[in-house]
Structure formats: C-alpha cells, structure tokens
Scaffold this motif. Structure first.
Motif: not given
Length: 235
Positions: A183-186, A206-213
């Motif tokens: 679980y990280m943020d939303e 590799d997907m972290m940037e796309n998961l932001k927001g």
C-alpha cells in the motif's frame, strides 16, 4: 625562605585557577557523526549532549568513559573518540529493523529474525507497517510468536528489495498463504506469493512514475503475456 614559599604557593594557586578556568570554558565545537540513518546530525548531538556541561571536553570524556551512555531509541550503542579538546568523533550503531506492528496503540519494531527491538510512538521514515500477521502476544526483546517463521524471511526479502530500488510503501499486508500486498498512497499493489519477487519489484520500479497521482489496484500476481503487462483498475 618563608616569604619565598608563600610567593611560590600563590603563583601555583593562580596557575591552577587559570588552568581550571581555561578547562571549564573549553567547549567541543566540532562533532563528526557517522552511522546515523534514522536521526540527523543535529538530533544525535541534542540527544548525546543532553546538557550544556556535556559540551565541556573533560565532563564529556569522563561521562562517556565511566558513565552510562545516553539511551537513544533505535540506537544500540555509540562509540566516542576525542580527536582534540574541541573535536570529537561519534560512531552510531543503529538497531536494524525491517518493519513494525501496531500492538495496543504502540509501534513494535522488529528485526529480520522477528525479534522486537524497540517499542515507540515514533513512525520511522522508510520502515513499513506490517499487517496480516497472526500472533497471541508480543514481548519486547523477544521473537514474535508466529506459526511459520519463514514469514520473517519473506518480510526481510521484500523490504530489502524495496530499499534497494528506493520504493517507499506505507504498509505491507501478508495473507495467511503468504501473499503480499503493498500500500503506497492511493495505490494498492498485489504482488502475490514469492518466487519471482525480484523481477516484480524491478517492474514496479519501472512503473512508479506512471503510478503517481493515481488511485486504484495494480495486479502483479501474474504477468499477462497476452496483453504484455499487468492490469491496473482505477478506484
């Protein structure tokens, strides 16, 4: 002869007084701290130099040499080396913790072997909360009683991988059959069982940037070779 002895004694007394004043007025003004991760340098200094007199090199030396060390949460011990009368080197040895469990309103931090090393209200940055573990009780400085002790190997493995790729998570849930969910943020990340966890964490990184927001669930239990990826369902 008597007059000379009195003069000599007076001179010696004055010298002693001046030397005493000099030593009392001396202050440690250079502090080199290493090994600290959970605390910054200013926090370590405040905890170790707990009073203004501790900044005096003589007081500090005798206190650290013959007295008891200041108790610092999450620090097992610290070594002190006097470089000079105004300079000191402090080597901090922190307790190695991999996660914490909430128990009766307190955070119980444990190490890679499942031994509870610290009980605190503090939430350490980068140390995840672990949920889903079943136990009857927790005792400080003792191992958390669980049915399968391989659980702690799994926790150690996942936390090391997350730390390696600098992925911060708020919570790690472990089910009865050892399936893991982050679980990280939303965002909820379903990792499933261990096996190819290293590859999954690389893919997650590799997907972290796309998961932001985003808000939703990323299903990484199985790699969908047909669609060439994992599925993400928005909330």
């Amino acid at each position: 002869m008597k007059s000379n002895s009195i003069k000599r004694l007076a001179i010696i007394s004055v010298i002693i007084v001046f030397v005493g004043i000099a030593f009392v007025s001396l202050r440690i003004n250079s502090v080199d701290i290493s090994g600290n991760k959970q605390y910054d340098d200013k926090q370590i200094q405040k905890l170790i130099f707990s009073s203004k007199w501790m900044k005096n090199p003589l007081v500090f030396y005798f206190n650290t040499k013959f007295g008891k060390q200041e108790k610092i949460p999450f620090v097992s011990r610290y070594d002190v080396e006097m470089k000079s009368l105004t300079s000191v080197k402090i080597s901090v040895y922190e307790k190695k913790v991999v996660g914490y469990i909430r128990y009766f309103g307190t955070n119980m931090y444990f190490d890679k072997d499942g031994i509870v090393t610290e009980s605190s209200d503090i939430i350490l940055d980068g140390i995840p909360k672990i949920t889903g573990i079943k136990f009857d009780y927790i005792v400080l400085h003792s191992k958390i009683p669980v049915e399968d002790e391989k659980l702690f190997d799994e926790i150690m493995n996942i936390t090391q991988l997350l730390d390696k790729y600098q992925i911060k998570v708020d919570r790690i849930y472990i089910s009865e059959n050892m399936e893991m969910t982050l679980y990280m943020d939303e965002v909820k990340v379903e990792l499933g069982k261990s096996g190819n966890m290293n590859e999954k964490i690389i893919d997650l990184n590799d997907m972290m940037e796309n998961l932001k927001g985003l808000s939703g669930t990323l299903d990484m239990r199985e790699y969908d070779s047909a669609d060439e990826g994992y599925t993400f369902k928005k909330n």
